[in-house]
Design a protein around this motif. Structure first.
Motif, short mmCIF file in Angstrom:
data_model
loop_
_atom_site.label_atom_id
_atom_site.label_comp_id
_atom_site.label_asym_id
_atom_site.label_seq_id
_atom_site.Cartn_x
_atom_site.Cartn_y
_atom_site.Cartn_z
N ALA A 94 33.10 -2.29 -23.45
CA ALA A 94 32.63 -0.91 -23.51
C ALA A 94 31.62 -0.60 -22.41
O ALA A 94 31.65 0.48 -21.82
N SER A 95 30.71 -1.53 -22.12
CA SER A 95 29.70 -1.26 -21.09
C SER A 95 30.35 -1.09 -19.72
O SER A 95 29.90 -0.29 -18.90
N THR A 96 31.42 -1.83 -19.46
CA THR A 96 32.11 -1.69 -18.18
C THR A 96 32.82 -0.35 -18.09
O THR A 96 32.86 0.27 -17.02
N VAL A 97 33.38 0.12 -19.19
CA VAL A 97 34.01 1.44 -19.20
C VAL A 97 32.98 2.51 -18.84
O VAL A 97 33.26 3.42 -18.06
N ARG A 98 31.77 2.38 -19.39
CA ARG A 98 30.73 3.36 -19.06
C ARG A 98 30.37 3.29 -17.58
O ARG A 98 30.11 4.31 -16.94
N SER A 99 30.35 2.08 -17.03
CA SER A 99 30.09 1.93 -15.60
C SER A 99 31.20 2.55 -14.77
O SER A 99 30.95 3.20 -13.75
N TYR A 100 32.45 2.35 -15.21
CA TYR A 100 33.57 2.95 -14.50
C TYR A 100 33.42 4.48 -14.44
O TYR A 100 33.66 5.11 -13.41
N ALA A 101 33.03 5.08 -15.57
CA ALA A 101 32.87 6.53 -15.61
C ALA A 101 31.70 6.99 -14.74
O ALA A 101 31.76 8.06 -14.12
N ALA A 102 30.65 6.19 -14.69
CA ALA A 102 29.48 6.55 -13.89
C ALA A 102 29.75 6.45 -12.39
O ALA A 102 29.15 7.18 -11.59
N THR A 103 30.66 5.56 -12.00
CA THR A 103 30.92 5.35 -10.57
C THR A 103 32.16 6.07 -10.08
O THR A 103 32.45 6.05 -8.89
N GLY A 104 32.89 6.74 -10.98
CA GLY A 104 34.06 7.49 -10.56
C GLY A 104 35.36 6.74 -10.61
O GLY A 104 36.41 7.30 -10.30
N TYR A 105 35.32 5.45 -10.97
CA TYR A 105 36.57 4.69 -11.10
C TYR A 105 37.40 5.22 -12.26
O TYR A 105 38.62 5.12 -12.26
N LEU A 106 36.72 5.83 -13.24
CA LEU A 106 37.36 6.46 -14.38
C LEU A 106 36.72 7.84 -14.54
O LEU A 106 35.51 7.98 -14.33
N PRO A 107 37.49 8.89 -14.86
CA PRO A 107 36.89 10.21 -15.08
C PRO A 107 35.80 10.17 -16.15
O PRO A 107 35.72 9.23 -16.95
N GLN A 108 34.99 11.21 -16.18
CA GLN A 108 33.85 11.25 -17.10
C GLN A 108 34.26 11.34 -18.56
O GLN A 108 33.52 10.94 -19.44
N ALA A 152 33.47 0.32 -5.73
CA ALA A 152 33.82 -0.49 -6.90
C ALA A 152 32.58 -0.87 -7.67
O ALA A 152 31.52 -1.09 -7.09
N PRO A 153 32.68 -0.95 -9.00
CA PRO A 153 31.60 -1.57 -9.76
C PRO A 153 31.39 -3.00 -9.27
O PRO A 153 32.34 -3.67 -8.88
N ARG A 157 27.91 -5.66 -15.93
CA ARG A 157 26.48 -5.43 -16.03
C ARG A 157 26.08 -5.52 -17.49
O ARG A 157 26.90 -5.44 -18.39
N SER A 158 24.82 -5.64 -17.70
CA SER A 158 24.35 -5.62 -19.07
C SER A 158 24.54 -4.23 -19.64
O SER A 158 24.64 -3.26 -18.90
N SER A 159 24.60 -4.12 -20.96
CA SER A 159 24.74 -2.83 -21.59
C SER A 159 23.60 -1.90 -21.19
O SER A 159 23.80 -0.72 -20.95
N THR A 160 22.38 -2.43 -21.11
CA THR A 160 21.22 -1.61 -20.75
C THR A 160 21.37 -1.05 -19.35
O THR A 160 21.12 0.15 -19.11
N GLN A 161 21.77 -1.88 -18.39
CA GLN A 161 21.93 -1.41 -17.02
C GLN A 161 23.06 -0.38 -16.92
O GLN A 161 22.93 0.61 -16.20
N ALA A 162 24.14 -0.60 -17.65
CA ALA A 162 25.26 0.35 -17.62
C ALA A 162 24.81 1.70 -18.17
O ALA A 162 25.14 2.76 -17.62
#
Length: 217
Positions: A94-108, A152-153, A157-162
């Motif tokens: 889940a934390s990586t999915v949030r990172s993907y959305a934050a970096t544009g790899y996945l839509p918001q 790219a991510p 990352r840790s959940s907190t950093q994401a």
């Protein structure tokens, strides 16, 4: 998952429709409600309920039947998938999915009930496109080399950093688009954390945003 043809309500929505504070509604009606109305998303932290069933309960009407659990149902492109379901589909967490959305790899995605969801067709498009995180030359239409959305991510990352990166991105977007300011209460509900922790997360995200390098125009 939120089926495309089955609107849902969270307990906060149900309490609001009953004209009560959430804690009051839970104390007076929560146990009886949960005994009669099944959740639509078993196992997830935020409980969601069929809107028609919830409103029937509030109005004292007969509860409409729940679709049989074994009734075959074809996945629909407009079904909304939770962060955990997107993570399972992409083979990550889940934390990586949030990172993907934050970096544009996945839509918001779409925010509902204080949580973020993605239409099934968006997730499938990400899968069909393949892993482009480490291949910047394979940019999407209209994207130029160097576009931040092609970055790219940098690995897990840790959940907190994401969360920090996600909130900082949301703050920047809200400021640029003139959207309402994000509050600690919003973050407490979104991440299911204490208000104190949400305040610290919001302060850290603001600090990170202030320290981000500015592009001269």
């Amino acid at each position: 998952m939120i089926p495309h043809d089955r609107p849902v309500l969270a307990e906060a929505d149900i309490a609001a429709e009953a004209g009560m504070e959430l804690h009051t509604w839970r104390r007076r009606h929560g146990a009886d409600f949960r005994a009669r109305i099944p959740v639509t998303n078993p196992g997830e932290r935020l409980r969601l309920y069929d809107a028609a069933q919830a409103r029937a309960f509030l109005e004292g009407r007969p509860i409409p039947p729940t679709p049989p659990a074994d009734e075959p149902r074809e996945p629909h492109p407009d079904d909304l998938l939770s962060t955990e379901e997107v993570a399972a589909a992409l083979g990550t967490d889940a934390s990586t999915v949030r990172s993907y959305a934050a970096t544009g790899y996945l839509p918001q995605g779409t925010e509902l009930h204080g949580r973020r969801y993605w239409p099934r067709h968006v997730v499938q498009a990400r899968i069909d496109a393949g892993d482009q995180r480490h291949h910047p030359e394979r940019t999407g239409a209209g994207r130029q080399p160097g576009d931040p959305r092609n970055r790219a991510p940098r690995g897990p990352r840790s959940s907190t950093q994401a969360r920090l990166q996600e909130v900082a991105a949301d703050l920047a977007r809200a400021g640029a688009e003139g959207q309402p300011a994000i509050t600690a209460a919003d973050l407490a509900q979104r991440y299911d954390i204490s208000h104190r922790t949400a305040e610290r997360l919001l302060a850290a995200a603001r600090q990170e945003l202030q320290q981000a390098p500015r592009v001269e125009t």
